[in-house]
Scaffold this motif. Structure first.
Motif, short mmCIF file in Angstrom:
data_model
loop_
_atom_site.label_atom_id
_atom_site.label_comp_id
_atom_site.label_asym_id
_atom_site.label_seq_id
_atom_site.Cartn_x
_atom_site.Cartn_y
_atom_site.Cartn_z
N LYS A 51 0.80 -1.14 -0.01
CA LYS A 51 -0.02 0.08 0.08
C LYS A 51 0.74 1.15 0.11
N TYR A 52 1.76 1.19 0.82
CA TYR A 52 2.71 2.42 0.54
C TYR A 52 3.54 2.62 -0.53
N GLU A 53 3.97 1.40 -1.31
CA GLU A 53 4.52 1.45 -2.46
C GLU A 53 3.57 2.51 -3.43
N ALA A 54 2.30 1.90 -3.42
CA ALA A 54 1.58 2.55 -4.45
C ALA A 54 1.22 3.92 -4.10
N MET A 55 1.06 4.20 -2.87
CA MET A 55 1.19 5.75 -2.26
C MET A 55 2.26 6.51 -2.68
N LEU A 56 3.54 5.90 -2.66
CA LEU A 56 4.69 6.56 -3.22
C LEU A 56 4.60 6.88 -4.72
N ASP A 57 3.92 5.75 -5.45
CA ASP A 57 3.85 5.86 -7.05
C ASP A 57 3.10 6.94 -7.47
N ASP A 58 1.85 7.21 -6.54
CA ASP A 58 0.98 8.22 -7.05
C ASP A 58 1.88 9.82 -6.86
N SER A 59 2.16 10.28 -7.94
CA SER A 59 2.73 11.55 -8.09
C SER A 59 1.84 12.62 -7.92
N SER A 60 0.49 12.36 -8.00
CA SER A 60 -0.42 13.45 -7.77
C SER A 60 -0.60 14.33 -6.53
N VAL A 61 0.24 13.40 -5.94
CA VAL A 61 0.02 14.14 -4.33
C VAL A 61 1.67 14.10 -3.96
N PRO A 62 2.13 15.74 -3.61
CA PRO A 62 3.63 15.67 -3.46
C PRO A 62 4.20 14.98 -2.06
N LEU A 63 5.24 14.33 -2.31
CA LEU A 63 5.80 13.74 -1.28
C LEU A 63 6.37 14.80 -0.13
N THR A 64 5.56 15.13 0.73
CA THR A 64 6.09 16.11 1.81
C THR A 64 5.86 15.65 3.03
N GLN A 65 6.04 16.22 4.45
CA GLN A 65 5.80 15.74 5.37
C GLN A 65 4.40 15.59 5.82
N GLY A 66 3.58 16.01 5.16
CA GLY A 66 1.98 15.88 5.35
C GLY A 66 1.46 14.96 4.36
N HIS A 67 2.37 14.09 3.82
CA HIS A 67 1.75 13.04 2.91
C HIS A 67 0.94 12.05 3.51
N ALA A 133 8.96 5.22 8.74
CA ALA A 133 8.36 6.44 8.70
C ALA A 133 9.40 7.81 9.27
N LEU A 134 9.83 7.30 10.22
CA LEU A 134 10.82 8.22 10.90
C LEU A 134 11.97 8.74 9.90
N GLU A 135 12.33 7.67 9.32
CA GLU A 135 13.70 7.85 8.31
C GLU A 135 13.23 8.47 7.05
N LEU A 136 12.12 8.06 6.70
CA LEU A 136 11.24 9.08 5.61
C LEU A 136 11.21 10.50 5.89
N MET A 137 10.54 10.77 7.25
CA MET A 137 10.42 11.95 7.77
C MET A 137 11.50 12.98 7.70
N HIS A 138 12.58 12.21 8.18
CA HIS A 138 14.00 12.96 8.41
C HIS A 138 14.33 13.11 6.87
N GLN A 139 14.36 12.41 6.11
CA GLN A 139 15.03 12.55 4.74
C GLN A 139 14.08 13.68 4.03
N LEU A 140 12.94 13.90 4.15
CA LEU A 140 11.84 14.96 3.66
C LEU A 140 12.56 15.96 4.30
N GLU A 141 12.49 16.05 5.59
CA GLU A 141 13.03 17.39 6.28
C GLU A 141 14.37 17.86 5.74
#
Length: 187
Positions: A51-67, A133-141
């Protein structure tokens, strides 16, 4: 004298039969149900990571800390807590200290629940999804990279998390099969 010898042989056979019954019961009452719970946990993890993989593939929603992936991870953790708690808090009662194969199995199950990339001393059962999630959040920050590059990095992080999980699951399956053979084979 012959009668005494036959009684002794009969008693030895009874003791061996009893030992075999104890081993079979140990497998049926403890190991098999625990492995069934681990299988359910593993399926839940894989379903959520797909499910997360599909969410990451959906480029209509920007990948930000509010994703929405972060809300999904939080929700998945909440609704799967019972699965992990069932396994994480189990101990094989009185035979834990005397059966080293069983003790190793239980330790391996507990290690399965912990993402070894992170601190295993944490007292949380949210070991697999939350570190991702924490690693992804850190990467986005830290990243000012374009969305496409952030997504590629996030996909790589997700893949690495799943690979670690699959490796530990494979180790657990192997140990379970060996323990099953040991406990169920007649001696």
């Amino acid at each position: 004298m012959l009668t005494l010898a036959l009684q002794l042989v009969d008693r030895v056979i009874q003791l061996e039969k009893r030992r075999e019954d104890v081993r079979r019961n140990r497998y049926a009452d403890f190991v098999a149900p625990m492995m069934g719970n681990v299988d359910a946990i593993h399926k839940d993890y894989l379903d959520s990571f797909r499910k997360y993989e599909a969410m990451l593939d959906d480029s209509s929603v920007p990948l930000t800390q509010g994703h929405p992936i972060f809300s999904a991870i939080k929700s998945d953790n909440l609704y799967s807590e019972g699965l992990r708690a069932k396994v994480d808090r189990l101990e094989p009662l009185n035979f834990y200290d005397i059966d080293t194969d069983l003790a190793r199995f239980v330790d391996t199950v507990r290690r399965y629940l912990v993402d070894t990339m992170y601190d295993e001393r944490e007292q949380s059962s949210q070991y697999i999804r939350t570190p991702f999630a924490l690693e992804l959040m850190h990467q986005l920050e830290e990243s000012s990279a374009p969305d496409k590059l952030r997504r590629a990095t996030a996909r790589l992080m997700l893949t690495q998390t799943v690979e670690r999980l699959q490796q530990r699951y494979g180790e657990l399956i192997s140990l379970h099969e060996n323990l099953k053979k040991t406990l169920l084979k007649p001696h």
